[in-house]
Enzyme design. Sequence first.
Site, short mmCIF file in Angstrom:
data_model
loop_
_atom_site.label_atom_id
_atom_site.label_comp_id
_atom_site.label_asym_id
_atom_site.label_seq_id
_atom_site.Cartn_x
_atom_site.Cartn_y
_atom_site.Cartn_z
N GLU A 77 68.65 13.13 39.01
CA GLU A 77 68.70 15.06 38.51
C GLU A 77 69.75 15.47 39.04
O GLU A 77 70.58 15.76 38.43
CB GLU A 77 67.15 15.13 38.48
CG GLU A 77 66.36 14.86 37.75
CD GLU A 77 65.01 15.07 38.16
OE1 GLU A 77 64.43 16.33 38.91
OE2 GLU A 77 63.87 14.44 37.09
N ASP B 144 66.05 14.58 30.09
CA ASP B 144 65.42 14.96 30.96
C ASP B 144 64.38 14.84 30.86
O ASP B 144 63.52 15.90 30.33
CB ASP B 144 66.15 17.14 31.82
CG ASP B 144 65.53 17.24 32.54
OD1 ASP B 144 64.11 17.04 33.23
OD2 ASP B 144 65.42 18.37 33.10
MG MG Z 1 63.58 19.34 35.83
#
Ligand code: MG
Length: 607
Positions: free
Chosen positions: A147, A8
């Site tokens: 995401e 991430d």
């Molecule tokens: Mg983030």
Amino acid sequence: MSKIIGIDLGTTNSLVAVWQNGESKLIPNAFGEYLTPSVVSVDEDGSVYVGKTAKERLISHPNETASVFKRFMGTAKKYQLGNKKYLPEELSALVLKKLKEDAERYLGEPVEEAIISVPAYFNDMARNATKNAGVIAGLKVERIINEPSAAALACQNLNQEEDTTLLVFDFGGGTLDVSLVECFDNVIEILAVSGDNQLGGQDFDDLIGEHFIRSLQLDIADLQPETREVLRKCAEKCKRELTENPTVEMVVNCQEINGKLEISRKDIVSICAPLFERMGKPISKVLADAQITASQIAQVVLVGGSCKMPVVRQYLQHLLGRNDISTLNPDHMIAMGCGVCAGIKERSEDVKDMLLTDICPFSMGTQVINPYNQQRHLMSFIIERNSPLPISREDVYTTVHDNQQELRFHIYQGEAMYADENIELGEITVRIPPRPKGEVMCFVRFTYDINGVLEVEVRIPLTDEKKRLVIVNKELGMTQEQIDAKLKEYERIKVNPAEEEENRFVLEWGARLYAQSVGALKQEILKRLQYFEYAMAQDTYRLSKIRKYTTVFLAYVEKILGQYTGFSDEIMKDGSWYQEEDEEEKEIDALFKEWDESDEEGGSDER
Ligand code: MG
Ligand code: ADP
């Protein structure tokens, strides 16, 4: 096959995860923490610091330190750090390199491949820049995952629920992404995405900081860059404390500002009213795009650090008319999902082979003549926003002049009616035989895959000529030689062993507190830091003890800096802060005194 890691790569913080023993596991960094700040700093001798240590340098060395560069991924913006310029993707590469090393240390084996998540709203250039960053860091990046898909995957993996529609609300440091995700029969599909890539937790910090400055009748424009950084840091601290308490006292105490102000959660609602207003818009947009109502959402998944704010949660509860919003750790969701995705890619037995389908977050097309205004071309959309991926669509175009010799297609991405208001991705030209206008046909096919790579093919049936264009950003696309050169360059960058890193962190932490404090405390910090540096140079066998001792001191300073606006010399003189722990600390204390006293006598060069 070596392990695949899931990353991430956040605007503010980055995390790395891996699929291990049937579950997604977060990997701690050298400090034993999961969150590594996405901050890069360079010092005089060219050493590069990434993460917590670099973050400390934001205040003391603003000109050598870069943060928030994710916002500019895929642009040509350059960051001057020391005497070298860096593109956002190069800075990201340094963060990725750090995470790769943390993973390698944790796993005890080399890692060659990564899955990296990006905001669903990232355009092609930003996606390609992210891939380039991976390559520069020495990672193969075959898969870029959106995401929200990652967050949904994490949620799905934990809950094992079938057939649900999730609203993923990802509110980070610099961006807001809202997505509707549907899970059914092992398929995760994004129904719609929207967002605001200029809205995040930092906007709260800025508004709180401005409010504070106004309360002192000062103007933010008059402050030094270092002071603004201190102010921002204090505002963020205040915001975080408001997550725990309904009212807090914000204190700023540095060269230019001395003041305090009581701020409550309720104040935040009015100080930051414009931000709340903007927060609601993308939610309405995804619901409208997917044509569903708020009540049809089975679960609301909160992602990103800013979702920890109680006011944000409350606002969403009110807006969506529900009080069952997920309370899983919003910081970890995306990385956990990237870990699951790594497991899927490794084809691990113990992870359900979820099929991730994504959608195209923006429309793409080519420019065409505007019959009513020759100066401004119109967009002709070939792939529409929110189409499921992979997708391949074809359209047919024809000549507009007699005896035209070529057809040129400018490729754009965006939603605007006029082509020039969208982002140009590239162009492709084909030669055609001269014919009266409207007689030469040309088929244009756009193929957009799950990794966000656009392939454009033009075909002239009359001559059977075909031309292909794979869109790579002109400015950022690198040749193999350029990549190799970069790889070499980045391999040489000094990697600091864990202990050295800890030392460095203590020094930077101290430097920041030094900048934030005044008077006797400032002098005391300086002395302690000098002693620590002396110990680093000379006294390695006792260094870890002295580091601990210095850390205790700095933690104390951090605490009192937050409590008082000013310090009486008394506080420092009586030494009441120090709690003796054991004999050894006493011994170190004595050594420090000895060193300190010898210093007052003028010191000597032998040290
Ligand atoms: Mg983030
Ligand atoms: P990104 O995805 O952009 O890297 P994160 O999801 O890590 O961002 O979120 C970072 C933001 O969250 C920062 O603005 C930070 O101030 C905010 N944040 C983190 N923890 C808290 C907290 N406990 N309370 C309020 N805000 C927080």
